[in-house]
Design a protein around this motif. Sequence first.
Motif, PDB file in Angstrom:
ATOM      1  N   TRP A  47       1.861   4.805  -7.022  1.00  0.00           N
ATOM      2  CA  TRP A  47       1.210   5.787  -7.899  1.00  0.00           C
ATOM      3  C   TRP A  47       0.448   5.069  -9.005  1.00  0.00           C
ATOM      4  O   TRP A  47       0.831   3.961  -9.410  1.00  0.00           O
ATOM      5  CB  TRP A  47       2.249   6.728  -8.504  1.00  0.00           C
ATOM      6  CG  TRP A  47       2.834   7.664  -7.471  1.00  0.00           C
ATOM      7  CD1 TRP A  47       3.788   7.352  -6.542  1.00  0.00           C
ATOM      8  CD2 TRP A  47       2.476   9.019  -7.242  1.00  0.00           C
ATOM      9  NE1 TRP A  47       4.066   8.441  -5.748  1.00  0.00           N
ATOM     10  CE2 TRP A  47       3.267   9.491  -6.154  1.00  0.00           C
ATOM     11  CE3 TRP A  47       1.584   9.897  -7.840  1.00  0.00           C
ATOM     12  CZ2 TRP A  47       3.169  10.780  -5.667  1.00  0.00           C
ATOM     13  CZ3 TRP A  47       1.488  11.198  -7.362  1.00  0.00           C
ATOM     14  CH2 TRP A  47       2.276  11.634  -6.290  1.00  0.00           C
ATOM     15  N   THR A  84      -1.106  10.905 -13.716  1.00  0.00           N
ATOM     16  CA  THR A  84      -0.644  10.129 -12.565  1.00  0.00           C
ATOM     17  C   THR A  84      -1.251  10.679 -11.280  1.00  0.00           C
ATOM     18  O   THR A  84      -1.438  11.892 -11.136  1.00  0.00           O
ATOM     19  CB  THR A  84       0.895  10.141 -12.476  1.00  0.00           C
ATOM     20  OG1 THR A  84       1.312   9.332 -11.379  1.00  0.00           O
ATOM     21  CG2 THR A  84       1.438  11.546 -12.307  1.00  0.00           C
ATOM     22  N   LYS A 136      -1.495   9.730  -6.806  1.00  0.00           N
ATOM     23  CA  LYS A 136      -1.092   8.873  -5.687  1.00  0.00           C
ATOM     24  C   LYS A 136      -2.249   7.951  -5.335  1.00  0.00           C
ATOM     25  O   LYS A 136      -3.396   8.390  -5.225  1.00  0.00           O
ATOM     26  CB  LYS A 136      -0.697   9.723  -4.477  1.00  0.00           C
ATOM     27  CG  LYS A 136      -0.005   8.914  -3.386  1.00  0.00           C
ATOM     28  CD  LYS A 136       0.585   9.827  -2.321  1.00  0.00           C
ATOM     29  CE  LYS A 136       1.353   8.989  -1.292  1.00  0.00           C
ATOM     30  NZ  LYS A 136       1.983   9.844  -0.255  1.00  0.00           N
ATOM     31  N   THR A 186      10.587   2.096 -14.365  1.00  0.00           N
ATOM     32  CA  THR A 186      10.120   2.430 -13.018  1.00  0.00           C
ATOM     33  C   THR A 186       9.817   3.907 -12.859  1.00  0.00           C
ATOM     34  O   THR A 186       9.090   4.290 -11.941  1.00  0.00           O
ATOM     35  CB  THR A 186      11.178   2.026 -11.973  1.00  0.00           C
ATOM     36  OG1 THR A 186      12.440   2.635 -12.328  1.00  0.00           O
ATOM     37  CG2 THR A 186      11.342   0.520 -11.926  1.00  0.00           C
ATOM     38  N   LYS A 213       5.445   3.568 -10.944  1.00  0.00           N
ATOM     39  CA  LYS A 213       5.781   3.680  -9.526  1.00  0.00           C
ATOM     40  C   LYS A 213       4.810   2.855  -8.680  1.00  0.00           C
ATOM     41  O   LYS A 213       3.612   2.814  -8.956  1.00  0.00           O
ATOM     42  CB  LYS A 213       5.751   5.149  -9.097  1.00  0.00           C
ATOM     43  CG  LYS A 213       6.812   6.002  -9.765  1.00  0.00           C
ATOM     44  CD  LYS A 213       6.763   7.441  -9.253  1.00  0.00           C
ATOM     45  CE  LYS A 213       7.854   8.284  -9.901  1.00  0.00           C
ATOM     46  NZ  LYS A 213       7.815   9.689  -9.418  1.00  0.00           N
ATOM     47  N   LYS A 214       5.351   2.256  -7.643  1.00  0.00           N
ATOM     48  CA  LYS A 214       4.587   1.315  -6.833  1.00  0.00           C
ATOM     49  C   LYS A 214       3.361   1.948  -6.193  1.00  0.00           C
ATOM     50  O   LYS A 214       2.280   1.344  -6.174  1.00  0.00           O
ATOM     51  CB  LYS A 214       5.499   0.718  -5.760  1.00  0.00           C
ATOM     52  CG  LYS A 214       4.829  -0.356  -4.927  1.00  0.00           C
ATOM     53  CD  LYS A 214       5.805  -0.991  -3.957  1.00  0.00           C
ATOM     54  CE  LYS A 214       5.129  -2.092  -3.144  1.00  0.00           C
ATOM     55  NZ  LYS A 214       6.052  -2.729  -2.186  1.00  0.00           N
ATOM     56  N   ASP A 223      -0.684   1.245 -14.542  1.00  0.00           N
ATOM     57  CA  ASP A 223       0.641   1.659 -15.002  1.00  0.00           C
ATOM     58  C   ASP A 223       0.571   1.992 -16.481  1.00  0.00           C
ATOM     59  O   ASP A 223      -0.359   1.584 -17.185  1.00  0.00           O
ATOM     60  CB  ASP A 223       1.678   0.542 -14.797  1.00  0.00           C
ATOM     61  CG  ASP A 223       2.078   0.373 -13.343  1.00  0.00           C
ATOM     62  OD1 ASP A 223       2.495   1.369 -12.736  1.00  0.00           O
ATOM     63  OD2 ASP A 223       1.971  -0.755 -12.826  1.00  0.00           O
TER      64      ASP A 223
END
Length: 496
Positions: free
Chosen positions: A288, A306, A308, A281, A285-286, A266
């Motif tokens: 990513w 970033t 996925k 947030t 992101k959870k 993060d």
Amino acid sequence: MEMICSSIKKLLAVGCWLLAIGLAACSSLPTDVKQVNQMPDIYPDYVGVTIPTDIAPLNFVMADDAVETIDVEVTGSKGGRLHANGDVADFDIDAWHQLLAQNKGGTLTFTVCALKDGQWTGYQPFTMTVSEQALEAWGITYRRIPPSYEMYSRMGLYQRNLSNFDEEPLIVNTQTPDQCLNCHTANRTNPDQFVFHVRGSHGATVVGKERIELLKAKNDSLGGSMVYPYWHPGGRYCAFSTNKTSQMFHTNMKNKRIEVYDAASDVFVYDTETHTMLGDTIIMKKYWAENTPAFSPDGKWLYFTTAKRQVYPTDYDQEKYSLCRISFDAQTGTLGTQVDTLVSADATGKSVSWPRPSYDGRYLMYTQTDYGYFTIWHPEADLWLLDLQTGVSRPMTEVNSDRAESWHNWSVNSGWFLFTSRRENGLYTQIYLASIDTTGKATKPFLLPQRDPKQFYQNMLYSFNIPDFTSKPVDYDSYQTARKLNGQERVATRFQ
């Protein structure tokens, strides 16, 4: 009396013989030179490079180890001469700088002769351009680390004076046993504000401003350490990522031994005045992985990458990072509400890492790979340049090689940049410098000068990591910092 005279004659004879031997050993000037219609094959390859006036002498040798002596005459297009003769073209530092100052905006012509097997060979002259653009840096900082995967071995943070060959350690891990020293990061090349991270049983994030603070290595709310820092130009804030890093080894890939990836990461902003981590947030992101942050030179934008998250380790090569940015308000310490994508991994099919904007705000340099972000292990890693005015990116073909280009940083005037490359042997990262003009065109890069370059680089079994320019020497008490690191006192941080 006769005995005294005889003794004096013997001493004079011995003295003349020793003098003759000394002259023969120290100097072998070209005679009966055979001219050839080709450039000399020298190491490092400095033919045609552009250099600043405040760089150390670009000493070189013949690439052929069988050459016994090299003789070099240097003439400036605006006047001045310089001569070197020996097994290395080792130029006098003061005379070198005088010649460069005299020929600022002009060229230097190098005429090389080499002695091999009793025969002198003369080569076609080559030139270097002396830039009008000053480097405006006292030197550089970097980490030196041996090639290893698990053991830290001997590593250290160092600074090097770019106008000569002086190097000194900032801190080495023999001062902090069993600790891994992460790289020194200054604020826009100003070492009055710096940060580096230490991993291990006495880990900490070291922040230097008016005083040195040791932050607690991990924050439970983040679940990781504070790594990959980048300062806000105002000096109050510093952006970090927090990473759960893992590595795996390839068994059937000849050109790639290892892959480093993050199970989670993060990006957040740290407030040095309140010891608060500012997160949101929108960039945490959870599913990513956000990474490698950098502030714009005006402080109004936070760049980051970033991707996925994938299933590891099976789908490691599907992790591809896009380059994004979000606005930042330094007055309130808040992030914006919208993320802009500047380079899309979906569109390029590639992965972006290490965004570094030029300090004049015109360009952003980044590294592009097939996948992932740990670019030193990717031979396909190349430097790319994004024009922030037009939004157009291009590969920097004038500096890239067929091996990994991995880390880069700008000079404070945005006229020069440095980067690391494994182009020489594929094993060790070395530092290269190049100039860049207002159109984004870079010159041929040159290897960081050393007094005896072949001996230095052949015997240096270390990689240079995360180099950056420094406007002046880093001035802090290494002993006291190490003493604190070996202690237990740490400043707690809180997550907001």
